[in-house]
Design a protein around this motif. Structure first.
Motif, mmCIF file in Angstrom:
data_model
loop_
_atom_site.group_PDB
_atom_site.id
_atom_site.type_symbol
_atom_site.label_atom_id
_atom_site.label_comp_id
_atom_site.label_asym_id
_atom_site.label_seq_id
_atom_site.Cartn_x
_atom_site.Cartn_y
_atom_site.Cartn_z
ATOM 1 N N ASN A 95 34.179 -27.078 37.925
ATOM 2 C CA ASN A 95 33.771 -28.469 38.153
ATOM 3 C C ASN A 95 34.739 -29.539 37.673
ATOM 4 N N VAL A 96 35.681 -29.172 36.816
ATOM 5 C CA VAL A 96 36.578 -30.189 36.259
ATOM 6 C C VAL A 96 38.031 -29.831 36.629
ATOM 7 N N PRO A 97 38.509 -30.362 37.758
ATOM 8 C CA PRO A 97 39.857 -29.999 38.210
ATOM 9 C C PRO A 97 40.936 -30.274 37.151
ATOM 10 N N TYR A 98 40.745 -31.328 36.377
ATOM 11 C CA TYR A 98 41.744 -31.671 35.354
ATOM 12 C C TYR A 98 41.920 -30.507 34.378
ATOM 13 N N TYR A 99 40.793 -29.939 33.943
ATOM 14 C CA TYR A 99 40.877 -28.839 32.971
ATOM 15 C C TYR A 99 41.285 -27.532 33.656
ATOM 16 N N ARG A 100 40.842 -27.396 34.907
ATOM 17 C CA ARG A 100 41.257 -26.185 35.641
ATOM 18 C C ARG A 100 42.785 -26.134 35.720
ATOM 19 N N ASP A 101 43.408 -27.290 35.972
ATOM 20 C CA ASP A 101 44.881 -27.338 36.021
ATOM 21 C C ASP A 101 45.480 -26.916 34.688
ATOM 22 N N VAL B 87 33.374 -16.211 21.960
ATOM 23 C CA VAL B 87 34.057 -17.313 21.260
ATOM 24 C C VAL B 87 35.387 -16.890 20.641
ATOM 25 N N ASP B 88 35.568 -15.589 20.395
ATOM 26 C CA ASP B 88 36.864 -15.154 19.864
ATOM 27 C C ASP B 88 37.999 -15.441 20.839
ATOM 28 N N ASP B 89 37.661 -15.570 22.110
ATOM 29 C CA ASP B 89 38.702 -15.822 23.117
ATOM 30 C C ASP B 89 38.995 -17.309 23.292
ATOM 31 N N ILE B 90 38.246 -18.155 22.580
ATOM 32 C CA ILE B 90 38.430 -19.601 22.756
ATOM 33 C C ILE B 90 39.880 -20.005 22.499
ATOM 34 N N LYS B 91 40.531 -19.299 21.555
ATOM 35 C CA LYS B 91 41.900 -19.698 21.238
ATOM 36 C C LYS B 91 42.857 -19.567 22.421
ATOM 37 N N LYS B 92 42.446 -18.864 23.450
ATOM 38 C CA LYS B 92 43.313 -18.750 24.634
ATOM 39 C C LYS B 92 43.305 -20.041 25.463
ATOM 40 N N LEU B 93 42.280 -20.883 25.233
ATOM 41 C CA LEU B 93 42.103 -22.068 26.083
ATOM 42 C C LEU B 93 43.007 -23.211 25.639
ATOM 43 N N PRO B 94 43.379 -24.072 26.598
ATOM 44 C CA PRO B 94 44.189 -25.242 26.219
ATOM 45 C C PRO B 94 43.361 -26.273 25.452
ATOM 46 N N PHE B 95 44.046 -27.065 24.643
ATOM 47 C CA PHE B 95 43.380 -28.153 23.915
ATOM 48 C C PHE B 95 43.196 -29.356 24.825
ATOM 49 N N LEU B 96 42.247 -30.194 24.439
ATOM 50 C CA LEU B 96 42.151 -31.536 25.015
ATOM 51 C C LEU B 96 42.373 -32.530 23.878
ATOM 52 N N THR B 97 43.031 -33.633 24.187
ATOM 53 C CA THR B 97 43.250 -34.663 23.171
ATOM 54 C C THR B 97 42.813 -36.009 23.740
ATOM 55 N N LYS B 98 42.877 -37.027 22.880
ATOM 56 C CA LYS B 98 42.547 -38.382 23.349
ATOM 57 C C LYS B 98 43.477 -38.790 24.483
ATOM 58 N N ASP B 99 44.731 -38.292 24.467
ATOM 59 C CA ASP B 99 45.665 -38.624 25.554
ATOM 60 C C ASP B 99 45.150 -38.099 26.885
ATOM 61 N N ASP B 100 44.572 -36.900 26.870
ATOM 62 C CA ASP B 100 44.000 -36.370 28.112
ATOM 63 C C ASP B 100 42.872 -37.267 28.583
ATOM 64 N N LEU B 101 42.049 -37.706 27.623
ATOM 65 C CA LEU B 101 40.917 -38.546 27.995
ATOM 66 C C LEU B 101 41.405 -39.848 28.620
ATOM 67 N N ARG B 102 42.506 -40.343 28.073
ATOM 68 C CA ARG B 102 43.062 -41.585 28.610
ATOM 69 C C ARG B 102 43.607 -41.348 30.023
ATOM 70 N N GLU B 103 44.307 -40.240 30.166
ATOM 71 C CA GLU B 103 44.884 -39.936 31.478
ATOM 72 C C GLU B 103 43.789 -39.716 32.527
ATOM 73 N N ALA B 104 42.733 -39.080 32.107
ATOM 74 C CA ALA B 104 41.675 -38.728 33.056
ATOM 75 C C ALA B 104 40.648 -39.845 33.227
ATOM 76 N N TYR B 105 40.797 -40.940 32.488
ATOM 77 C CA TYR B 105 39.838 -42.053 32.524
ATOM 78 C C TYR B 105 39.668 -42.592 33.932
ATOM 79 N N LEU C 13 33.572 -31.147 27.164
ATOM 80 C CA LEU C 13 34.929 -30.947 26.653
ATOM 81 C C LEU C 13 35.086 -29.589 25.965
ATOM 82 N N LEU C 14 36.161 -28.908 26.299
ATOM 83 C CA LEU C 14 36.489 -27.645 25.624
ATOM 84 C C LEU C 14 37.678 -27.897 24.705
ATOM 85 N N ARG C 15 37.618 -27.353 23.523
ATOM 86 C CA ARG C 15 38.709 -27.436 22.540
ATOM 87 C C ARG C 15 39.223 -28.864 22.353
ATOM 88 N N TYR C 16 38.331 -29.765 22.057
ATOM 89 C CA TYR C 16 38.721 -31.157 21.857
ATOM 90 C C TYR C 16 39.215 -31.380 20.423
#
Ligand code: DLL
Length: 433
Positions: free
Chosen positions: A34-40, A55-73, A295-298
């Motif tokens: 559902n979230v193309p930004y995060y899929r990318d 949840v042990d696999d969570i570390k494989k996922l990319p982080f999100l930061t405030k910069d992402d939120l700004r970009e995706a605003y 949000l995942l890994r914010y």
């Protein structure tokens, strides 16, 4: 011992783990679909939903930061069709830094339940009168605690912030028993009561639920004394929902994270490596069941320590210390999030050079906020009235950008010391950590 949702709040750790494992698998799939930004971001990292089995696999996922939120605003991180969302809430700040979070009805219910757990942990029942003087509106404080208080069945006074005379009148006339606001406002209410001749035992308050900004143990003791209450900490952020991500219990030694909804990690802010529980680092949250803004890994930028030490209250959820600082330059002044870059943007827009100094202090439990701004020779005038007019104009421009107005001091050209390295723009004299 009282809990709002006893079964989950006191569930054994392996049961919580089981719930988290189940939820994360579904949630990652949901976000990926559902979230193309995060899929990318996942595609770039070479991770697929099938790689996440718990949840042990969570570390494989990319982080999100405030910069992402700004970009995706504003809509880029939306997890569902807008027609399924019923509310937005937002942080204070510029358009650039502003976070707009979307909520479905289910998100609101979950958020309010988290706040209800906090209210019950502070001793709240349907016999209580709960005075909510966090700001209402876009800020999450008012809405979150209002919802939590109502879920518990407290008679809820939706006061919002400010107008201290009215706060005191309602508190005394309607026998408020629980107070919800920022710790600095609680301290101010305490002082204002004393100024009006009230003693701590004259009010009916028994507890306070205070958060949204850093506060010390000393401040807790002073508020407890001035209001005659027990003061509980509450933590949260707009990105994850608002207040109630974590809350204090009767032990008053750290805040239980609502782990059935938010998975917490501590990372090294420099390397992004996950640190073992018990080490100090940056707090990262993954929302396990949010729909509107999942949000995942914010990366919160809040520095703290997690602990699984057994708690005397019987709750089993992991505890976080009060935030011990931040890994970015965000300041929280009178409860409002302020970035030096926002101040710089206003100065440049108003024609001032970027030579300035921000001084923040806490006097009588409330924050002072001063900005010393250097004038160019053209802007500088020896006519006091002209300078005062310009200070007023700049104050208004700052207020509209930040949501709070600093005291502006225009100073002559070349009076603010130049630094040879990284400029030190902020002098924060508050002793908050
Ligand atoms: O401050 C949500 C909130 C409202 C929390 C009411 C508690 C009570 P934001 O405006 O998005 O959301 O700011 C979030 O505030 O990352 C922390 O740096 C800081 N913060 C929140 N609670 C605490 C606390 C709300 N108890 C940012 N102690 C977070 C210290 C806090 N800092």
């Amino acid at each position: 011992m009282n809990y709002y949702q006893p079964e989950i709040e006191t569930a054994p750790n392996d049961e919580i783990r089981r719930i988290q494992n189940e939820k994360i698998v579904k949630q990652v799939r949901y976000v990926y679909d559902n979230v193309p930004y995060y899929r990318d971001l996942m595609d770039k990292k070479g991770v697929t939903p099938d790689d996440i089995k718990g949840v042990d696999d969570i570390k494989k996922l990319p982080f999100l930061t405030k910069d992402d939120l700004r970009e995706a605003y504003p809509y880029g991180l939306l997890g569902t069709d807008l027609k399924n969302c019923i509310r937005i809430q937002s942080t204070s700040g510029t358009t650039g830094k502003r976070v707009v979070a979307f909520y479905t009805q289910k998100d609101i219910d979950m958020w309010e339940e988290c706040c209800a757990r906090a209210v019950v942990a502070a001793g709240g029942t349907n016999e209580d009168v709960c005075q909510v003087c966090y700001g209402y509106g876009l800020f999450t404080g008012g809405a979150g605690l209002n919802g939590g208080s109502q879920k518990v069945g407290c008679l809820t006074l939706p006061m919002s912030s400010g107008n201290t005379d009215r706060q005191i009148q309602f508190m005394m006339d309607l026998n408020a028993t629980i107070l919800c606001c920022t710790p600095s406002y609680a301290a101010y209410i305490g002082e204002s009561l004393a100024e009006r001749g009230y003693k701590p035992e004259d009010n009916k308050l028994k507890a306070g639920i205070f958060g949204a900004e850093p506060w010390t143990e000393e401040m807790r003791q002073s508020i407890e004394k001035s209001l005659g209450i027990k003061a509980y900490d509450i933590y949260g952020l707009t990105e994850t929902s608002g207040p109630g991500v974590a809350f204090e219990c009767s032990e008053q030694s750290g805040m239980h994270i609502n782990e059935d909804h938010f998975y917490a990690e501590i990372i090294d802010p420099e390397t992004g490596e996950t640190l073992p529980e018990g080490e100090k680092g940056e707090l990262v949250f993954t929302s396990l069941d949010k729909e509107g803004f999942p949000l995942l890994r914010y990366r919160t930028k809040d520095i703290c320590i997690l602990s699984r030490k057994k708690c005397s209250c019987g709750r089993t959820h992991v505890k976080m210390t009060k935030p011990l600082g931040r890994s970015d330059d965000m300041m929280i002044i009178r409860g409002v999030n302020v970035f030096p870059s926002q101040i710089e943007t206003v100065l440049l827009k108003e024609g001032y050079p970027p030579n300035y100094e921000i001084v923040v202090d806490r006097v009588n439990n409330s924050d002072t906020f001063d900005i010393y701004v250097e004038c160019t020779p053209e802007l500088f005038s020896d006519k006091i009235s002209e300078m005062q007019e310009n200070e007023k104009k700049l104050n208004l421009a700052m207020r509209s950008m930040l949501g709070i107005g600093p005291k502006i001091h225009l100073v002559p050209p070349k009076t603010i010391a130049r630094s040879e390295g990284k400029a030190v723009r902020v002098i924060d004299k508050r002793k908050l950590h």
